[in-house]
Structure formats: C-alpha cells, structure tokens
Design a protein around this motif. Structure first.
Motif, PDB file in Angstrom:
ATOM      1  N   SER A 119       0.824  -1.221   0.000  1.00 17.35           N
ATOM      2  CA  SER A 119       0.000   0.000   0.000  1.00 17.35           C
ATOM      3  C   SER A 119       0.849   1.258   0.000  1.00 17.35           C
ATOM      4  O   SER A 119       0.429   2.301  -0.511  1.00 17.35           O
ATOM      5  CB  SER A 119      -0.930   0.000   1.215  1.00 17.35           C
ATOM      6  OG  SER A 119      -0.191   0.164   2.420  1.00 17.35           O
ATOM      7  N   SER A 120       2.063   1.183   0.535  1.00 12.76           N
ATOM      8  CA  SER A 120       2.928   2.365   0.592  1.00 12.76           C
ATOM      9  C   SER A 120       3.530   2.722  -0.757  1.00 12.76           C
ATOM     10  O   SER A 120       3.881   3.875  -0.994  1.00 12.76           O
ATOM     11  CB  SER A 120       4.060   2.139   1.603  1.00 12.76           C
ATOM     12  OG  SER A 120       4.973   1.157   1.134  1.00 12.76           O
ATOM     13  N   ILE A 121       3.637   1.750  -1.648  1.00 12.22           N
ATOM     14  CA  ILE A 121       4.263   2.012  -2.943  1.00 12.22           C
ATOM     15  C   ILE A 121       3.265   1.941  -4.102  1.00 12.22           C
ATOM     16  O   ILE A 121       3.492   2.499  -5.170  1.00 12.22           O
ATOM     17  CB  ILE A 121       5.427   1.028  -3.197  1.00 12.22           C
ATOM     18  CG1 ILE A 121       6.266   1.493  -4.380  1.00 12.22           C
ATOM     19  CG2 ILE A 121       4.940  -0.389  -3.382  1.00 12.22           C
ATOM     20  CD1 ILE A 121       7.541   0.699  -4.581  1.00 12.22           C
ATOM     21  N   ASP A 122       2.124   1.266  -3.899  1.00  8.71           N
ATOM     22  CA  ASP A 122       1.131   1.102  -4.963  1.00  8.71           C
ATOM     23  C   ASP A 122      -0.265   1.116  -4.351  1.00  8.71           C
ATOM     24  O   ASP A 122      -0.911   0.080  -4.221  1.00  8.71           O
ATOM     25  CB  ASP A 122       1.399  -0.212  -5.695  1.00  8.71           C
ATOM     26  CG  ASP A 122       0.577  -0.348  -6.969  1.00  8.71           C
ATOM     27  OD1 ASP A 122      -0.264   0.539  -7.227  1.00  8.71           O
ATOM     28  OD2 ASP A 122       0.774  -1.345  -7.690  1.00  8.71           O
ATOM     29  N   PRO A 123      -0.759   2.306  -3.978  1.00 12.46           N
ATOM     30  CA  PRO A 123      -2.059   2.391  -3.309  1.00 12.46           C
ATOM     31  C   PRO A 123      -3.197   1.762  -4.106  1.00 12.46           C
ATOM     32  O   PRO A 123      -4.139   1.213  -3.530  1.00 12.46           O
ATOM     33  CB  PRO A 123      -2.268   3.897  -3.133  1.00 12.46           C
ATOM     34  CG  PRO A 123      -0.890   4.468  -3.166  1.00 12.46           C
ATOM     35  CD  PRO A 123      -0.110   3.619  -4.100  1.00 12.46           C
TER      36      PRO A 123
END
Length: 793
Positions: A554-558
């Motif tokens: 989630s931090s790199i590809d929401p």
C-alpha cells in the motif's frame, strides 16, 4: 461366419478377463479360516475389526510376535520388500537401471554393512526375551512367505521372495534413520550459498531460529559445489519407492490439564506420502500384557503405541548428525589431522535387471565414505568430499530401545529405553496412567569445536574441525513432569543445554507457537478439544506476514490494495481451509518475492534446491521482514533494489499468473483447487497403473507449518500438490485405553483390491477419527470370524 468369429473372440476375452479377475481376487488377504504353521508353540487367534486391523490373542509372547510377523507380511510384504531392498542398495535387481544410482548411493553410505554389524552385536548383547520376540516375528514373516499368497507386485516385477532375516530388520531401521538425516539434503545447498554469497548475505538467513524462535522448554531434576551436489542427492531421493520421514507434532497433558483427570497424549508423525500407508496398526495380547501399536513393516516392535500403563509418541529431533569433509588426497592416502592415512577401498557388485551387473569401488576415509564418486556427472569430482553420519558410528540398538519402550512399567523404564537411541535423533514423548509426562531428546550428540558451522563443508585435513567427544544422555534436552502441565515437540529448537543451543535443522516455530498458545489458553482440555487442535489449519505467522506485505504494498502502490484480490487477502484469517483464497494468493506472492530476491544472486538450480528444504521454511520469514539487507540489491543491474519495489512487482506477477491458472472469476480461487493429495504406489508411478494402484488425488485442507502440516513446494506452477503430511493421527486418553482414537491416510492393506486398501481415505481427508479398539467383546462383534494359527504337528 464373421459373426461367429466375433462372438468367439468376445467369449475368449471374457473368459480371460473373468479368469484374471477371479485370480486377482484370490490374492486378497485372508481374515478368517485356519492354518497350521511351523514355529508356532500354541494356537493363536486373530480377529480383524471393520477397518482390517488385526487383534491377536496368544498364549505367550513369542506366539504373539510370530502372529504379528505373519499378519504384517500378509498385508505389507511388498512394502517390506521395497524398504529392505532400498536400504541394501538392491532395487536395480528388480526395477532396472533407473535405480542404479540409488543403489550406488546406499551401498556407498554403507547401510548394508552397518546392518550386518548391528545384527551381530544384537545377538551378542540383547537379552534372551528381546531376541526371542525378534526371532518369532522374523519366523512369522517367513511363515507367510512359505504358506501365504505371493503379492501381485512380485509377479509383475519378477521378484523371487527371499527369507527375511535379522539384518533386514536393521536395514529397515537404517532406512528410517536416513529419512531423518536432513544434513544430506541441506548441507550441500548451504555450502554452495556461502560460496556464492559470503557471510554478508548468509548472516541474514542462516540459523535464524536460534535468534528469535520459540524453544522447547527444558525441565528435569537433572539436566565444493554444493548446489550440484545437493541436486544429485535430490535426484536419488526422488527415486524412493517408499516414504521418507519429514517431521511430526506431539504433546502430552498431565492429569491436571485434562478434563478426564487422566494423562492425554496426541501425536501425528509427518512423512512422505506413498501407498500403502507407512504405519500398520495391530493390537495383541498374551497373559499379563496388552498392547496397541503403529508398526513399520519389517520392524518387530511398535515405534509408537500404548499399553494399559503408558503411551509414547515420536517426532524428529532434527539435530545435526551429518557433516561433509573436504579431503586432501595423494595417491592412496588421505591427510587426517595433518598425517597421511590409507584410504580403505572395497568392491561391491550391483545386479541390474535386464543388464547384468556392475562393480563399484567404495573408498572410505577416517570421516566416512568418499561421496563424490557416487555421481558420474558431478562437475566437482576433482574435489574429494567424505560424509560423516553418526548413525554409522555405533551398532544400532533400536530393537532394544523400542521393545523396552513398549514394555515400560515406569517412567524410569521409558527414560532408559530412550537412552538407548543413538541415531536417528528422536523426540520421545511419554505419558502414563500414574500421571507422569515427559519429553526426551534421544540421540548420541556430538561435541564440535565452537568455530565450526556444521552446515558448512568442514576441513578434513588439518584436524581443526574434528570432534571433541560425545554428550552423555543425561545432558540431552528433556522435560519431566514440568510445572506448566504439558510437554510438546513440533520439530523446533530445544532450549539451551550445557554447550548452548544444539545445532540442527529445526523448522520454523509457527507450529510450536500455535501449540503453546492453545495449551496455555485454558486450564483443561478434552478429547474433543484435541480432535480440533490436531487438525488445526491456522497460521498466525502467515497471517502476520500477509498483513506486513500488504502494508508495504500500500505504501508504494495504493491502487493495488483496492482490488478484489487484495481484499480477499486482507480479509483472510490465516486458515488453510478448502475454501480459502488467501492461502492461494499469499503462497504465490511469497514465491515471486523470493524468486526476484534470490535467482539473480544464486542462480536457478540453487534457488530450486533452497525452495525444497527446511532451511527455506525457517529463513524466508525472517528475511522478508528485514528492511535493510544485502538481499534487496540487484546483482545484475548493480542498482539498489528496494524491498518495497520487489514486493510490488512480485504482487502483480503473482496475480497475473493466478488469473491465468484459475481464471478471472476470483470466487473460484480456492485452496481446494491447488492443494491436493495423491498416494502413489511404486508401480502406480507409470500410467495406466496409477488408475489401479494410486489413491487420489483429492483436495485436502492444511498447509506448510500449520498443525495440519500438509506440506507442498512453492514453484511457478501456482499449484500445491501435497508430498508429505500426517502419516497417522492418534489421541490417547488414559481414562479409556480401550477406545483411543486414530486414523490412517489410506488403509491397512497393501493389496490394491483389498477392502482395506483405501477405506480410511475419506475419514482422514475430512479430519475424522476411528477407535483403536482393545475390548475383545466389541472386536468380536465387528469381526467376520477368526483367523486361527495352529502349530504344525
């Protein structure tokens, strides 16, 4: 005229088919009738219950063991034959040239020579009672060979039955020991990884369990080119026509923790699946003794079982008892502790079906046999490597150990029996009707120099890596009547002893954590509680890992965490049930994370070896949670690959492949479609014989390192066929030893047309149980009659 010819052909083929059918049915086991046999002292009666389990009633001990040998041979003679041939290096005689390398490997290791040594020492050392019981069992096996029906597999393979003898018993125990020796598979792979990567990388994955893992608590009053090498050993192991041993769960509750107020023991041994099942159940009685046990075909005494007084279970200790030494050789000498010593060389002849025979030369150093000569196509044959294995250093005392365990009348007796086990390393679990419980780590443990990493290949020349001696049994890990009211083992690391944490091939602590959490969670447990716990499929560690990976994603590809597949994984409870989509998604994601992290550093062959070992199971969770490690670097681009980027790319790759394999309709993404179990018979490896001899495949719940430990390998296929798991499940409550619980994966009989060849399969796959009966009246109600064995006059 043409019609007459056609009808004549149909009639002939019909008669042939009918004749073959009746002949095949005539080979089924006999459960009733009478037969006179040489070697029996008095009439012995056998009743088979509705599951085909023999209940033997004899007038004395030797007749009981004679009858046991007879019924084991009737149901499992081909299995017995395969095990003794495998360990002796004699499979090529009946299976052809494909088994030559397997035979060469076992001849080089020397199990045949060790079995002969052990048999001789047993005859000189064991007491008359144990020798008489062993001889009676052997006589019973041979009586069936003379008077009984020859299994169909013998006819198909052209096997001439040979008399069973004492050395064969030790070949079978040697096979069991080899199955426990993880070092043969792991050490060459680890050595290669160290050579490729060095300490900077390996420090983040090697021996991670000693840093963080849950330890089995101790309580008592007294306290080269390893990749290619590992690949070649793997090829040998893959040819096994019988099951290797993998792991196990067991726990024992003291009366204070049991709802019945009596000792409660649970055990499920984890073994490679094949057909017939590993264990053979039998119950026998003679004046003064009753016993119900799980037997290995060809071994007279029950490795696990219970009497009226006590019960035992087994798990693998996983201690490191195998080392590889790099040798310096000049001519016919090897350098040992700085001085030359002569290499011992012996010749052996291996017979090969349809090919004649071949002579091999076995060379041996002070450490053990030179193993590189086993494999003709091994690139590193120029580097001499010998293998040291503790099992081969002492004559086996397995017969005395197991007999004494079966007949124990006190905890002291059982402890003594455990002390007789030199190898393989076993966790002996114990409970009795007096309320005592115990766990003993049973093995002859070697002392190594502190500088030695026993998973590396060691220096065979200088003497710096040589052993310092052996620990006394009293120094081994153990727990007797501990204050927490239970003992357990899940193949995890025991707590430290006098020399610290003992090195081994211990598995992740996920099963151990689950057992401890459950058994510490309430005051008392019933048999019904145990029936649920022993088949538990929840992995708290995998659930936590899934949550951590989703957080990173989630931090790199929401956008990725707003998809249907991410929702299915985020709502997963960590259970490996048949309907679970989360288990399917997480496992394929883990595979692609590890592949992206490792292949560009260690190469495809070594990566495959890593993925097939306990070492992988222990190391990868620790690695994936590390934020900073050299593993996240990319060796090809020489750019720093961030953990989050690898996790993201692996996610999209995994989801794309899952859609390709299972379709875009994610409501059909279920663990049952990927996780199936087939029990493969040695003859069923070739089609179309699989249709006759194999059982399954069937979907099953469970997974890697959950209590219902149905093991599989991670690979690019996104399918997870089970290759090992519980070979039985047992629950013993001393409030009612006449109705303890058990189940086998398939059935009792080894004959493919027998009623009990696969009659427990559905019960096992659905997590059910049946009774292990010891009440004669109930048994005779289920029996269709008695099989009477009478002495030949």
């Amino acid at each position: 005229m043409i019609k007459k010819i056609i009808w004549a052909v149909i009639i002939v083929f019909g008669l042939l088919a009918g004749g073959i059918y009746f002949w095949l049915n005539s080979l089924k086991p006999e459960y009733t009738g009478s037969i006179s046999l040489k070697g029996l002292n008095s009439q012995t009666e056998i009743h088979y219950d509705k599951w085909g389990i023999p209940h033997i009633y004899a007038n004395n001990e030797t007749d009981a063991y004679f009858a046991l040998g007879y019924v084991v041979a009737q149901d499992r003679l081909f299995q017995l034959e395969m095990i003794r041939r495998l360990a002796a290096g004699r499979l090529a005689e009946v299976l052809g040239n494909d088994m030559f390398k397997t035979d060469k490997f076992f001849r080089t290791i020397g199990l045949n020579k060790h079995a002969e040594w052990s048999a001789k020492e047993f005859q000189n050392r064991a007491n008359d009672t144990i020798q008489s019981a062993t001889a009676a069992y052997i006589n019973g096996v041979n009586a069936y060979m003379l008077e009984g029906k020859t299994p169909i597999e013998f006819t198909m393979l052209g096997i001439d039955p040979e008399p069973f003898q004492l050395s064969d018993v030790f070949l079978i125990s040697g096979y069991m020991a080899f199955g426990f020796a993880e070092g043969f598979r792991i050490d060459p792979m680890v050595e290669s990884m160290y050579r490729v990567l060095g300490d900077l990388y390996m420090k983040d994955i090697d021996q991670a369990w000693t840093i963080k893992g849950t330890k089995i608590p101790i309580y008592a009053d007294a306290q080269i080119d390893g990749a290619q090498f590992a690949d070649e050993i793997d090829k040998v192991l893959s040819t096994f026509p019988v099951s290797p041993w993998i792991g196990s769960n067991s726990w024992v509750l003291a009366p204070a923790k049991s709802s019945s107020g009596n000792t409660l023991l649970c055990n499920d041994t984890h073994m490679g699946y094949s057909q017939p099942a590993v264990w053979y159940e039998a119950h026998f009685e003679y004046p003064g003794f009753r016993f119900y046990g799980n037997h290995l075909a060809g071994f007279p005494f029950a490795l696990v079982g219970h009497s009226d007084f006590c019960a035992n279970g087994l798990t693998m200790f996983e201690n490191d008892d195998v080392d590889f030494f790099i040798e310096e050789i000049e001519g016919n000498n090897v350098k040992f502790k700085g001085s030359p010593q002569a290499i011992k060389a012996t010749e052996q002849i291996i017979k090969i079906k349809d090919k004649g025979e071949e002579t091999i030369v076995i060379k041996e150093t002070p450490h053990g046999p030179l193993i590189q000569d086993v494999f003709d196509d091994l690139p590193t044959r120029r580097t001499p490597v010998s293998v040291w294995w503790s099992y081969l250093k002492f004559p086996a005392r397995s017969l005395e150990a197991v007999y004494n365990l079966n007949h124990a009348k006190s905890m002291d007796d059982a402890r003594y029996a455990a002390s007789l086990i030199d190898a393989p390393g076993l966790n002996v679990m114990y409970g009795d009707k007096d309320g005592h419980i115990a766990w003993w780590a049973a093995a002859k443990l070697i002392k190594r120099p502190e500088s030695v990493n026993p998973k590396r290949f060691l220096d065979g020349a200088s003497g710096l890596d040589e052993y310092l001696g052996w620990l006394d049994f009293e120094e081994n890990p153990r727990a007797e009547d501990p204050p927490q009211g239970y003992v357990y083992s899940a193949n995890n690391q025991p707590d430290s002893i006098s020399i610290g944490y003992y090195p081994g091939y211990y598995v992740p602590d996920s099963r151990a954590n689950r057992i401890v959490a459950e058994l510490s969670g309430k005051d008392k447990f019933s048999v019904d509680d145990m029936k649920i716990l022993i088949v538990d499929t929840k992995s708290e560690s995998d659930l936590k890992l899934a949550q951590d990976l989703l957080k990173t994603l989630s931090s790199i590809d929401p956008a990725a965490i707003k998809t249907e597949e991410s929702n299915r994984l985020s709502s997963w409870d960590g259970s490996y049930g048949l309907e679970s989509p989360g288990a399917l998604i997480l496992n394929h994601w883990i595979y692609h994370i590890l592949r992206a992290t490792m292949v560009n550093k260690i190469g495809e062959p070594l990566f495959k070896r890593y993925m097939n070992t306990h070492f992988m199971k222990t190391s990868y969770p620790y690695l994936l949670r590390r934020i900073e490690t050299y593993w996240w670097d990319d060796w090809i681009t020489r750019n720093k690959e961030y953990r989050s980027l690898i996790i993201k790319n692996a996610w999209h790759k995994a989801i794309s492949e899952l859609k390709s394999v299972y379709g875009k309709d994610q409501s059909k993404w279920k663990w049952s479609r990927a996780h199936t179990l087939e029990h493969v018979h040695p003859i069923g490896r070739k089609k179309p014989f699989n249709l006759l001899f194999n059982v399954g495949p069937n979907p099953v719940q469970g997974g890697n390192e959950v209590l219902n430990n149905m093991g599989y390998r991670l690979d690019s296929s996104a399918t997870y066929p089970v290759y090992f798991g519980p070979a039985m499940r047992r629950i013993i409550d001393f409030s009612d030893v006449d109705h303890t619980l058990s189940v086998l994966p398939t059935g009792q009989s080894g004959y493919f047309l027998a009623d009990h060849y696969s009659d427990q399969t559905d019960l096992f796959n659905s997590s059910g149980f049946r009774s292990q009966l010891m009440d004669r009246k109930e048994i005779e109600k289920q029996s269709k009659g008695a099989l009477i064995l009478m002495p030949l006059k």
